[in-house]
Design an enzyme around this catalytic site. Sequence first.
Site, PDB file in Angstrom:
ATOM      1  N   LYS A  74      -4.666 -12.278 -18.057  1.00 56.41           N
ATOM      2  CA  LYS A  74      -3.472 -11.758 -18.730  1.00 56.41           C
ATOM      3  C   LYS A  74      -3.775 -10.366 -19.269  1.00 56.41           C
ATOM      4  O   LYS A  74      -4.908 -10.094 -19.688  1.00 56.41           O
ATOM      5  CB  LYS A  74      -3.108 -12.730 -19.869  1.00 56.41           C
ATOM      6  CG  LYS A  74      -1.829 -12.411 -20.616  1.00 56.41           C
ATOM      7  CD  LYS A  74      -1.548 -13.511 -21.644  1.00 56.41           C
ATOM      8  CE  LYS A  74      -0.311 -13.252 -22.473  1.00 56.41           C
ATOM      9  NZ  LYS A  74      -0.025 -14.375 -23.405  1.00 56.41           N
ATOM     10  N   SER A 149       4.632 -16.393 -23.306  1.00 55.84           N
ATOM     11  CA  SER A 149       4.462 -15.023 -22.915  1.00 55.84           C
ATOM     12  C   SER A 149       3.572 -14.815 -21.683  1.00 55.84           C
ATOM     13  O   SER A 149       3.632 -13.760 -21.070  1.00 55.84           O
ATOM     14  CB  SER A 149       3.854 -14.240 -24.092  1.00 55.84           C
ATOM     15  OG  SER A 149       2.550 -14.716 -24.373  1.00 55.84           O
ATOM     16  N   SER A 173       2.374 -20.154 -25.426  1.00 63.56           N
ATOM     17  CA  SER A 173       2.464 -19.208 -24.303  1.00 63.56           C
ATOM     18  C   SER A 173       1.680 -19.556 -23.058  1.00 63.56           C
ATOM     19  O   SER A 173       1.817 -18.885 -22.038  1.00 63.56           O
ATOM     20  CB  SER A 173       2.022 -17.827 -24.754  1.00 63.56           C
ATOM     21  OG  SER A 173       3.076 -17.195 -25.402  1.00 63.56           O
TER      22      SER A 173
HETATM   23  N1  GLN Z   1       6.924 -18.044 -27.771  1.00 66.07           N
HETATM   24  C1  GLN Z   1       6.069 -17.867 -28.889  1.00 66.07           C
HETATM   25  C2  GLN Z   1       6.284 -16.526 -29.534  1.00 66.07           C
HETATM   26  O1  GLN Z   1       7.084 -15.805 -29.050  1.00 66.07           O
HETATM   27  C3  GLN Z   1       4.643 -18.061 -28.484  1.00 66.07           C
HETATM   28  C4  GLN Z   1       3.958 -16.828 -28.040  1.00 66.07           C
HETATM   29  C5  GLN Z   1       2.528 -17.070 -27.694  1.00 66.07           C
HETATM   30  O2  GLN Z   1       2.051 -18.203 -27.659  1.00 66.07           O
HETATM   31  N2  GLN Z   1       1.827 -15.979 -27.471  1.00 66.07           N
HETATM   32  O3  GLN Z   1       5.666 -16.204 -30.504  1.00 66.07           O
END
Ligand code: GLN
Length: 468
Positions: A74, A149, A173
């Site tokens: 990532k 994400s 994410s």
């Molecule tokens: N969807 C969550 C957020 O927007 C999780 C993001 C993540 O795990 N990096 O914070």
Amino acid sequence: MTPTDPATSTPVLSRDGRVTETVERALAVATANSELNAYLELFNESAREHAGRVEDRVRQGDAGPLAGMVLSIKDNICYKGHRVSAASRILEGFTSLYSATVVERLLAADAVIIGRTNCDEFAMGSSNENSAFGNVLNPVDRTKVPGGSSGGAAASVAAGTVHAALGSDTGGSIRQPASFTGTVGFKPTYGRVSRYGLIAFASSFDQIGPFARNVADTAAVYEVMAGHDPKDGTTSHKPVDPIDLQHPGKLRIGYYREGLERQGMDPEIVAHLQAHIDRLRAEGHTVEPIEVPLLDHQVPTYYILATAEASSNLARFDGIRFGHRSTKAKGVDETYRLSRTEGFGPEVKRRILLGTFVLSAGYYDAYYAQAQRVRRIIRDHTLETFAQYDLILSPTCPTTAFGHGAISDPVAMYLQDIFTVQANLAGVPAISLPTGTHSNGLPFGVQLTGKPFDEARLLAASAHLFGR
Ligand code: GLN
């Protein structure tokens, strides 16, 4: 012929044969799928070079445990001499000066890293629509988001470009995009895997973990990465249990009935989970309904604490030390202001503002301190549950993947995380396993949550209870 995954009928890379050939094929598949926008960059040169060296070691019979495996990382994980941007304009053109510990361990185990994957800017989002470099398309259905994400990471595995991908999971994410793309996504216990070299979002939640097509590859990558790192003071000294994926025997499994009865739950996902519960009981496991700790408070608590930590972590991007610097600014104050205004996207700005607000003198006690207390209650409750149960079973997400632009309200988007944030609030390991295909044709996962540092049992249960 290229082998095909029966579940998705996409080509799967083989691990046999010559490493250089596998890497060439991986690069070719990734290039052929470039319209998915899963990769921000392919590391053609270093991947080929590394593949040559691994192949030599295979020939000499001293190759590492991941020889033949091709991975993506990532775009918030540092790899020395390679660009990293957290999918943000503010870091556009920035080159890593060192490698993350996970990258060093994977390379030492002879994995080859072929590129960096698209994601939501600074890992903030649930649909990969917050990247400064465009949306990622879901390989299963391109009209749908891949989740976020780590959307590019999930897509890189689902499209068959790599055996495994590294993502980061702060509130879901890894697991939510795994559910949306029909892949396995695993968040280890907080402190099990080093975050040295991960661009921080919310430091008391962030964890690096793998995506793969099956539990065996997931476990192989996890095992190489896990363990104490002197460069990350939050990593645990606890020894890493060997992963053998033997049948874990009869298990005590709790599930959240209240979660299944919630409004907004897709009825097919509920029925699917219910069928698994009945089957697991028939197989002799103890499966009982348990109480969810403060379900309606979990997402707000997460967003208060995660934005507070983000506002502090992102203060370092000031236009002075690295990354984007405004050319229009005069003087230091204006340089800070314009560099950040131009460099950050709207979701990142929203979170910096929210985080600064909850930490401000007048509101600290009402929001930040209160959320810390609620987090402690959720954590304590979660750990008490594990005095009686080995695992918690739940859906990963309330729905299957949605269309691009379908959720425009940020608060509605935050509810994507309803089942995933508990593991981050409590710091426990959790995995999403692809177990179903909806009548709309899209995959979805179930989530298994385990005791702290009990990854070995969680992975073994994943392999046997759900046949992945
Ligand atoms: N969807 C969550 C957020 O927007 C999780 C993001 C993540 O795990 N990096 O914070």
